[in-house]
Scaffold this motif. Structure first.
Motif, PDB file in Angstrom:
ATOM      1  N   LEU A  28       0.857  -1.195   0.000  1.00 38.28           N
ATOM      2  CA  LEU A  28       0.000   0.000   0.000  1.00 38.28           C
ATOM      3  C   LEU A  28       0.893   1.245   0.000  1.00 38.28           C
ATOM      4  CD1 LEU A  28      -3.101   0.729   0.398  1.00 38.28           C
ATOM      5  CD2 LEU A  28      -2.502   1.123   2.804  1.00 38.28           C
ATOM      6  N   LEU A  29       0.542   2.249  -0.815  1.00 38.93           N
ATOM      7  CA  LEU A  29       1.305   3.501  -0.766  1.00 38.93           C
ATOM      8  C   LEU A  29       0.420   4.692  -1.080  1.00 38.93           C
ATOM      9  CD1 LEU A  29       3.800   4.064  -3.743  1.00 38.93           C
ATOM     10  CD2 LEU A  29       1.735   2.693  -3.924  1.00 38.93           C
ATOM     11  N   ASP A  30       0.798   5.851  -0.529  1.00 40.39           N
ATOM     12  CA  ASP A  30       0.157   7.120  -0.891  1.00 40.39           C
ATOM     13  C   ASP A  30       1.254   8.106  -1.261  1.00 40.39           C
ATOM     14  OD1 ASP A  30       1.256   8.128   1.434  1.00 40.39           O
ATOM     15  OD2 ASP A  30      -0.654   8.419   2.476  1.00 40.39           O
ATOM     16  N   ASP A  31       0.932   9.371  -1.334  1.00 40.83           N
ATOM     17  CA  ASP A  31       1.916  10.372  -1.781  1.00 40.83           C
ATOM     18  C   ASP A  31       3.132  10.451  -0.860  1.00 40.83           C
ATOM     19  OD1 ASP A  31       0.311  10.875  -3.893  1.00 40.83           O
ATOM     20  OD2 ASP A  31      -0.616  12.675  -3.036  1.00 40.83           O
ATOM     21  N   VAL A  34       5.285   4.373   1.587  1.00 40.80           N
ATOM     22  CA  VAL A  34       4.706   3.096   2.035  1.00 40.80           C
ATOM     23  C   VAL A  34       4.609   2.975   3.554  1.00 40.80           C
ATOM     24  CG1 VAL A  34       5.428   1.726   0.034  1.00 40.80           C
ATOM     25  CG2 VAL A  34       7.010   2.041   1.949  1.00 40.80           C
ATOM     26  N   PHE A  36       3.196   4.028   7.019  1.00 40.70           N
ATOM     27  CA  PHE A  36       2.033   4.720   7.581  1.00 40.70           C
ATOM     28  C   PHE A  36       2.108   4.669   9.109  1.00 40.70           C
ATOM     29  CE2 PHE A  36       0.808   3.189   3.432  1.00 40.70           C
ATOM     30  CZ  PHE A  36       0.034   4.202   2.899  1.00 40.70           C
ATOM     31  N   LEU A  41      -3.243   2.923  10.344  1.00 36.70           N
ATOM     32  CA  LEU A  41      -3.370   1.875   9.321  1.00 36.70           C
ATOM     33  C   LEU A  41      -4.270   0.742   9.815  1.00 36.70           C
ATOM     34  CD1 LEU A  41      -2.341   1.259   6.466  1.00 36.70           C
ATOM     35  CD2 LEU A  41      -0.425   0.036   7.483  1.00 36.70           C
ATOM     36  N   GLN A  44      -8.020   1.150   9.343  1.00 41.64           N
ATOM     37  CA  GLN A  44      -8.598   1.055   7.997  1.00 41.64           C
ATOM     38  C   GLN A  44      -9.233  -0.327   7.813  1.00 41.64           C
ATOM     39  OE1 GLN A  44      -8.446   4.090   6.446  1.00 41.64           O
ATOM     40  NE2 GLN A  44      -7.457   4.501   8.401  1.00 41.64           N
ATOM     41  N   VAL A  73      -8.262   1.627   0.098  1.00 42.43           N
ATOM     42  CA  VAL A  73      -8.004   2.617   1.139  1.00 42.43           C
ATOM     43  C   VAL A  73      -7.984   3.968   0.436  1.00 42.43           C
ATOM     44  CG1 VAL A  73      -6.440   3.396   2.963  1.00 42.43           C
ATOM     45  CG2 VAL A  73      -6.633   0.949   2.454  1.00 42.43           C
ATOM     46  N   CYS A  76      -5.031   5.943  -1.487  1.00 47.04           N
ATOM     47  CA  CYS A  76      -3.877   5.022  -1.564  1.00 47.04           C
ATOM     48  C   CYS A  76      -3.995   4.094  -2.775  1.00 47.04           C
ATOM     49  CB  CYS A  76      -3.803   4.145  -0.317  1.00 47.04           C
ATOM     50  SG  CYS A  76      -3.538   5.062   1.198  1.00 47.04           S
ATOM     51  N   TRP A  78      -1.639   0.483  -4.760  1.00 46.43           N
ATOM     52  CA  TRP A  78      -0.783  -0.676  -4.490  1.00 46.43           C
ATOM     53  C   TRP A  78       0.337  -0.718  -5.509  1.00 46.43           C
ATOM     54  CZ3 TRP A  78      -1.887  -3.447  -0.158  1.00 46.43           C
ATOM     55  CH2 TRP A  78      -3.154  -3.227   0.402  1.00 46.43           C
TER      56      TRP A  78
END
Ligand SMILES: NC(=O)c1ccc[n+]([C@@H]2O[C@H](COP(=O)([O-])OP(=O)(O)OC[C@H]3O[C@@H](n4cnc5c(N)ncnc54)[C@H](O)[C@@H]3O)[C@@H](O)[C@H]2O)c1
Ligand SMILES: [Mg+2]
Ligand SMILES: [Zn+2]
Length: 276
Positions: A28-31, A34, A36, A41, A44, A73, A76, A78
């Motif tokens: 899982l990653l966002d801006d 990876v 969190f 987390l 979620q 999520v 987010c 993958w």
């Protein structure tokens, strides 16, 4: 291990820290990446199979949430481990490579291989334990030999049908019980291209978490034989001149390092350093 990442066995019953989540489509990653906040987390909607404390990144404890299934999520996405190997921060790739190996092992050792009972995590070493028969299972590592065979200005490279189109690489294969590293290397080269080698020199090693190889890299000189390709495993194998090489494997792989090192020595260039 790296400057920013060190592995450790951390008790998942202790709260806090950071976490990565691994599902069927990778991490899982966002801006922000990876890593969190762990408590966020875990709030979620994730289908968590197990949780392992895996080490420290920049001094912060890091945990792995190994998921049963993919999840949505908000904000987010993958990304697969291979993508992290190919580009981006190398310390993060090292952390994720370790997380992936622990996740694969934990997933495959929920039940005792000897008596079939459920296993539980030990918190002081990286092992799963069977309370019923006392068996301990440790993470699986598969030793694999990888070798660049050379003949003066020529190097022997081959293609597996699994490779990216056009790419040629060094020969590799898994060690079998009863073999030394050198025995394995000689057998693999014989099996895959029917060539004999001499003057085997160890060059270096690399963790290859796809899914749990430990690559031991060698250089060897050609000693005899004509190329005969192993059906199914080898699609094409050729001698390439160091001045006319085909598309080569990813920059961070030990396969590429073995090739770049030999070419550099042959041409009198600065020697590359194996990413570790
Ligand atoms: N890092 C690198 O530069 C690099 C380059 C080439 C290959 N590799 C890795 O080296 C490893 C071995 O290379 P290969 O695929 O040519 O192996 P190989 O020539 O031994 O053939 C692969 C076959 O071995 C069997 N196998 C799978 N897992 C095994 C295990 N743990 N023990 C014994 N046999 C097993 C399967 O039948 C598989 O199809 C692979 O993990 C591959 O990804 C890494
Ligand atoms: Mg092979
Ligand atoms: Zn048991």
């Amino acid at each position: 291990m790296s400057a920013r990442w060190t592995s450790a066995v951390l008790d998942p019953d202790v709260a806090g820290g950071l976490a990565v989540a691994r599902g069927p489509d990778g991490f899982l990653l966002d801006d922000n990446g990876v890593l969190f906040p762990r408590e966020w987390l875990k709030r979620q909607d994730l289908d968590i199979l197990c949780e392992h404390g895996i080490g420290h990144f920049d001094g912060e404890p890091v945990f792995l949430l190994e998921l049963r299934s993919a999840a949505v999520v908000s904000g987010c996405g993958w990304r697969g481990l291979r993508q992290f190997m190919l580009e981006g921060d190398f310390d993060i790739y090292k952390l994720l490579g370790y997380a992936a190996q622990i996740g694969t092992w934990a997933r495959e050792h929920r039940f005792c291989g000897s008596c079939g009972q459920a296993m539980t995590q030990i918190h002081w070493e990286r092992a799963m334990h069977c309370a019923s028969c006392d068996l301990r299972s440790y993470p699986r590592i598969s030793p694999s030999m990888i070798v660049l065979v050379t003949r003066g200005d020529e190097i022997l490279l081959a293609r597996s049908p699994r490779f990216v189109t056009g790419v040629y690489s060094t020969l590799a294969g898994f060690a079998e019980p009863g073999e030394s590293a050198e025995d394995c290397l000689v057998r693999e080269v014989r099996e895959e291209v029917a060539v004999e080698v001499k003057n085997i020199q160890y060059v270096g090693s690399q963790c290859w978490p796809f899914p749990h190889s430990m690559m031991l890299g060698f250089h060897a000189e050609y000693a005899g034989g004509e190329i005969v390709m192993q059906p199914d495993e080898i699609e094409d194998a050729q001698w390439f001149n160091v001045h006319a090489l085909p598309p080569l494997p990813a920059g961070r792989s030990i396969a590429r390092h073995l090739i770049d090192l030999y070419v550099a020595r042959r041409l009198g260039l600065a020697e590359p350093v194996l990413p570790g």
